[in-house]
Motif scaffolding. Structure first.
Motif, PDB file in Angstrom:
ATOM      1  N   ALA A 348      25.058  29.774   0.165  1.00 33.35           N
ATOM      2  CA  ALA A 348      26.195  29.202   0.875  1.00 33.35           C
ATOM      3  C   ALA A 348      26.235  27.688   0.764  1.00 33.35           C
ATOM      4  O   ALA A 348      27.317  27.083   0.832  1.00 33.35           O
ATOM      5  CB  ALA A 348      26.146  29.609   2.347  1.00 33.35           C
ATOM      6  N   LEU A 349      25.071  27.057   0.602  1.00 35.31           N
ATOM      7  CA  LEU A 349      25.000  25.599   0.589  1.00 35.31           C
ATOM      8  C   LEU A 349      25.882  24.992  -0.494  1.00 35.31           C
ATOM      9  O   LEU A 349      26.494  23.934  -0.289  1.00 35.31           O
ATOM     10  CB  LEU A 349      23.540  25.158   0.387  1.00 35.31           C
ATOM     11  N   ARG A 350      25.962  25.649  -1.641  1.00 31.62           N
ATOM     12  CA  ARG A 350      26.763  25.104  -2.754  1.00 31.62           C
ATOM     13  C   ARG A 350      28.204  24.859  -2.356  1.00 31.62           C
ATOM     14  O   ARG A 350      28.832  23.907  -2.821  1.00 31.62           O
ATOM     15  CB  ARG A 350      26.722  26.073  -3.943  1.00 31.62           C
ATOM     16  N   GLY A 351      28.736  25.709  -1.479  1.00 32.38           N
ATOM     17  CA  GLY A 351      30.129  25.580  -1.083  1.00 32.38           C
ATOM     18  C   GLY A 351      30.427  24.401  -0.191  1.00 32.38           C
ATOM     19  O   GLY A 351      31.604  24.084   0.037  1.00 32.38           O
ATOM     20  N   SER A 369      22.279  27.804  -9.223  1.00 37.20           N
ATOM     21  CA  SER A 369      21.884  27.021  -8.053  1.00 37.20           C
ATOM     22  C   SER A 369      22.066  25.527  -8.291  1.00 37.20           C
ATOM     23  O   SER A 369      21.918  24.735  -7.365  1.00 37.20           O
ATOM     24  CB  SER A 369      20.422  27.307  -7.694  1.00 37.20           C
ATOM     25  N   HIS A 370      22.373  25.148  -9.535  1.00 35.39           N
ATOM     26  CA  HIS A 370      22.529  23.740  -9.924  1.00 35.39           C
ATOM     27  C   HIS A 370      21.212  22.976  -9.800  1.00 35.39           C
ATOM     28  O   HIS A 370      21.212  21.743  -9.614  1.00 35.39           O
ATOM     29  CB  HIS A 370      23.617  23.043  -9.107  1.00 35.39           C
ATOM     30  N   LEU A 371      20.102  23.697  -9.955  1.00 34.86           N
ATOM     31  CA  LEU A 371      18.794  23.050  -9.846  1.00 34.86           C
ATOM     32  C   LEU A 371      17.900  23.316 -11.054  1.00 34.86           C
ATOM     33  O   LEU A 371      17.373  22.384 -11.648  1.00 34.86           O
ATOM     34  CB  LEU A 371      18.083  23.529  -8.572  1.00 34.86           C
ATOM     35  N   GLU A 389      24.708  10.687  -7.415  1.00 33.79           N
ATOM     36  CA  GLU A 389      23.315  11.105  -7.558  1.00 33.79           C
ATOM     37  C   GLU A 389      22.619  11.255  -6.208  1.00 33.79           C
ATOM     38  O   GLU A 389      21.815  12.164  -6.008  1.00 33.79           O
ATOM     39  CB  GLU A 389      22.555  10.096  -8.419  1.00 33.79           C
ATOM     40  N   ALA A 390      22.932  10.369  -5.254  1.00 36.39           N
ATOM     41  CA  ALA A 390      22.303  10.454  -3.928  1.00 36.39           C
ATOM     42  C   ALA A 390      22.730  11.731  -3.201  1.00 36.39           C
ATOM     43  O   ALA A 390      21.912  12.379  -2.542  1.00 36.39           O
ATOM     44  CB  ALA A 390      22.662   9.224  -3.103  1.00 36.39           C
ATOM     45  N   ARG A 391      24.002  12.093  -3.335  1.00 40.91           N
ATOM     46  CA  ARG A 391      24.458  13.328  -2.708  1.00 40.91           C
ATOM     47  C   ARG A 391      23.785  14.544  -3.350  1.00 40.91           C
ATOM     48  O   ARG A 391      23.409  15.499  -2.662  1.00 40.91           O
ATOM     49  CB  ARG A 391      25.986  13.435  -2.849  1.00 40.91           C
ATOM     50  N   TYR A 392      23.639  14.512  -4.670  1.00 41.45           N
ATOM     51  CA  TYR A 392      22.967  15.617  -5.348  1.00 41.45           C
ATOM     52  C   TYR A 392      21.508  15.714  -4.886  1.00 41.45           C
ATOM     53  O   TYR A 392      20.990  16.811  -4.677  1.00 41.45           O
ATOM     54  CB  TYR A 392      23.022  15.429  -6.859  1.00 41.45           C
ATOM     55  N   ASP A 393      20.857  14.570  -4.710  1.00 41.41           N
ATOM     56  CA  ASP A 393      19.478  14.567  -4.217  1.00 41.41           C
ATOM     57  C   ASP A 393      19.419  15.154  -2.801  1.00 41.41           C
ATOM     58  O   ASP A 393      18.492  15.895  -2.468  1.00 41.41           O
ATOM     59  CB  ASP A 393      18.919  13.141  -4.213  1.00 41.41           C
ATOM     60  N   GLY A 394      20.420  14.839  -1.987  1.00 44.67           N
ATOM     61  CA  GLY A 394      20.488  15.433  -0.647  1.00 44.67           C
ATOM     62  C   GLY A 394      20.646  16.938  -0.713  1.00 44.67           C
ATOM     63  O   GLY A 394      20.026  17.677   0.066  1.00 44.67           O
ATOM     64  N   TYR A 395      21.487  17.414  -1.635  1.00 46.06           N
ATOM     65  CA  TYR A 395      21.669  18.855  -1.829  1.00 46.06           C
ATOM     66  C   TYR A 395      20.339  19.514  -2.190  1.00 46.06           C
ATOM     67  O   TYR A 395      19.973  20.554  -1.625  1.00 46.06           O
ATOM     68  CB  TYR A 395      22.692  19.093  -2.936  1.00 46.06           C
ATOM     69  N   ARG A 396      19.618  18.912  -3.109  1.00 41.78           N
ATOM     70  CA  ARG A 396      18.336  19.482  -3.543  1.00 41.78           C
ATOM     71  C   ARG A 396      17.340  19.547  -2.387  1.00 41.78           C
ATOM     72  O   ARG A 396      16.652  20.561  -2.202  1.00 41.78           O
ATOM     73  CB  ARG A 396      17.762  18.636  -4.682  1.00 41.78           C
ATOM     74  N   ARG A 397      17.276  18.495  -1.594  1.00 41.59           N
ATOM     75  CA  ARG A 397      16.325  18.454  -0.467  1.00 41.59           C
ATOM     76  C   ARG A 397      16.681  19.513   0.585  1.00 41.59           C
ATOM     77  O   ARG A 397      15.792  20.180   1.123  1.00 41.59           O
ATOM     78  CB  ARG A 397      16.334  17.061   0.169  1.00 41.59           C
ATOM     79  N   ILE A 398      17.960  19.649   0.879  1.00 41.75           N
ATOM     80  CA  ILE A 398      18.364  20.642   1.880  1.00 41.75           C
ATOM     81  C   ILE A 398      18.110  22.055   1.356  1.00 41.75           C
ATOM     82  O   ILE A 398      17.635  22.915   2.086  1.00 41.75           O
ATOM     83  CB  ILE A 398      19.852  20.460   2.250  1.00 41.75           C
ATOM     84  N   TRP A 399      18.426  22.290   0.092  1.00 40.94           N
ATOM     85  CA  TRP A 399      18.234  23.612  -0.519  1.00 40.94           C
ATOM     86  C   TRP A 399      16.791  24.082  -0.352  1.00 40.94           C
ATOM     87  O   TRP A 399      16.533  25.266  -0.068  1.00 40.94           O
ATOM     88  CB  TRP A 399      18.597  23.549  -1.999  1.00 40.94           C
ATOM     89  N   GLU A 400      15.835  23.174  -0.497  1.00 36.77           N
ATOM     90  CA  GLU A 400      14.426  23.540  -0.404  1.00 36.77           C
ATOM     91  C   GLU A 400      14.027  23.963   1.007  1.00 36.77           C
ATOM     92  O   GLU A 400      13.008  24.657   1.180  1.00 36.77           O
ATOM     93  CB  GLU A 400      13.559  22.354  -0.862  1.00 36.77           C
ATOM     94  N   THR A 401      14.767  23.565   2.017  1.00 38.01           N
ATOM     95  CA  THR A 401      14.430  23.908   3.404  1.00 38.01           C
ATOM     96  C   THR A 401      15.084  25.193   3.887  1.00 38.01           C
ATOM     97  O   THR A 401      14.773  25.669   4.982  1.00 38.01           O
ATOM     98  CB  THR A 401      14.858  22.773   4.355  1.00 38.01           C
ATOM     99  N   LEU A 402      16.008  25.749   3.092  1.00 35.11           N
ATOM    100  CA  LEU A 402      16.778  26.905   3.544  1.00 35.11           C
ATOM    101  C   LEU A 402      16.192  28.213   3.032  1.00 35.11           C
ATOM    102  O   LEU A 402      15.479  28.250   2.026  1.00 35.11           O
ATOM    103  CB  LEU A 402      18.228  26.794   3.076  1.00 35.11           C
TER     104      LEU A 402
END
Length: 404
Positions: A348-351, A369-371, A389-402
């Motif tokens: 769901a995070l991708r959306g 997953s775009h990772l 790039e900063a937003r993409y890094d935020g996406y990656r960090r959040i994805w790892e916690t879900l």
């Protein structure tokens, strides 16, 4: 007495979920069983169960009564009898049809009760029925619309029903036994204003990402208010901070820079919020209460300086709905250190990262997953500078916690 469905639900809560209530019941049950074993001339607090109904519905009242008088039966039996007796007592929700049902909005809320405001501006303290009080953080929040029941003069005002929400801001909250449940921070808001200081405490752009996901999930709009801009030595420093938030600006998220010292941005923020219901959220110490005082000096909310750790202090201890001029309503909330996401999974995070939308169809895999996957069009867009790039890094960090 054959237990009703409601009684069984309440008894299940008392005996299985609330350990404090369970200990209290077992302690009282042990005392009553001991007292029942005393001779007739024993302690005055001896309890006689003989006039009670057939609590378990086995249609053998004589046998049950004799067993109760002798003080037999397990401690569990006695605890269950006591629980049934307690939940069978008249409750606010068991009252006869109330004389008046009137709609109101919740100004403050705790497990013990809430304060509401009616359409005519009158305010009232209200009780909560057990089924709401037991799970208040999920069932009732500041901003909720409720039906308040008024009985006779001796009966307190009671929340009879929580009306459907049009939006909500939620986060996970740990409950008894370590399980997580929804904690609703505010309900029925039009806009969530994420208040972030430019310094003291420092700006955390990735925390804003989390808030904005929760805002969209809950059905509201998001905005960012940068506070304490008077602490910046040069205007160029503010430009650098805006550059860090450029990904949000490109998505159309309003970002307003403010100062409660020189008044910067206050008129812009008033115009953004006019006629709406908003909630102010953010870290401790960012100046939510100070910002509200500047928008309406008549509020006179308590404030205090940030401590030497620069992590902020909790000045606001409970969420409260305030009425401002121009038909504006703002909920002030306690500060937080971290902010978790409720019911957001990795797929769901991708959306919620809409800058990916234009590129995701070009990925080799539809469930990319775009990772880690090869031929990912989103990763290529990040490398080319088309996705922040900063937003993409935020996406990656959040994805790892879900959870998957």
């Amino acid at each position: 007495m054959a237990s009703s469905k409601r009684d069984k639900k309440r008894m299940s809560f008392i005996l299985k979920k609330d350990e404090g209530e369970k200990r209290r019941l077992y302690k009282r049950a042990a005392q009553m069983r001991k007292a029942a074993r005393e001779p007739e001339h024993g302690p005055k607090h001896r309890r006689d169960w003989s006039d009670a109904d057939d609590w378990d519905g086995d249609n053998q009242p004589d046998r049950i009564q004799k067993r109760r008088r002798r003080g037999e039966g397990s401690l569990q039996d006695w605890a269950e009898r006591l629980a049934v007796e307690e939940v069978s007592a008249p409750q606010p929700s068991d009252l006869a049809a109330p004389e008046v049902l009137e709609e109101a909005v919740v100004l403050t809320a705790t497990s013990a009760g809430c304060r509401v405001r009616f359409a005519d501006g009158a305010e009232q303290e209200c009780m909560l029925p057990p089924e709401i009080a037991a799970f208040q953080r999920s069932e009732l929040a500041v901003g909720d619309r409720v039906q308040v029941a008024f009985g006779d003069d001796a009966a307190p005002a009671t929340v009879a029903q929580v009306l459907p929400r049009r939006s909500a801001l939620s986060r996970p909250d740990s409950g008894p036994g370590g399980e997580y449940r929804e904690r609703v921070i505010a309900a029925n808001v039009d806009v969530v204003v994420i208040v972030a200081a430019v310094a003291d405490p420092p700006l955390r752009p990735r925390l804003l990402d989390r808030y904005l996901i929760a805002v969209e999930y809950g059905g509201a709009d998001g905005a960012v208010a940068l506070t304490k801009t008077d602490l910046l030595a040069e205007e160029a420093e503010l430009d650098d901070l805006y550059a860090q938030l450029s990904g949000l600006v490109r998505l159309g998220v309003p970002v307003v820079s403010t100062s409660t010292v020189d008044g910067r941005g206050l008129d812009e923020l008033r115009a953004l919020l006019a006629g709406q219901t908003a909630v102010f959220v953010g870290q401790s110490g960012v100046g939510k209460s100070s910002l509200l005082n500047s928008l309406d000096p008549g509020l006179e909310l308590a404030t205090q300086p940030v401590g030497s750790t620069h992590k902020g202090r909790h000045t606001t201890t409970a969420s409260t709905l305030h009425e401002l001029p121009d038909d504006t309503h703002i909920i002030d909330t306690p500060g937080i250190r971290e902010f978790g996401l409720w019911e957001i999974t990795r797929p769901a995070l991708r959306g919620y990262f809409h800058e990916f939308d234009a590129y995701a169809p070009g990925c080799r895999f539809t469930d990319c997953s775009h990772l880690h996957e090869p031929d990912c069009a989103v990763k290529a867009a990040v490398e080319q500078g088309d996705v922040d790039e900063a937003r993409y890094d935020g996406y990656r960090r959040i994805w790892e916690t879900l959870r998957p």
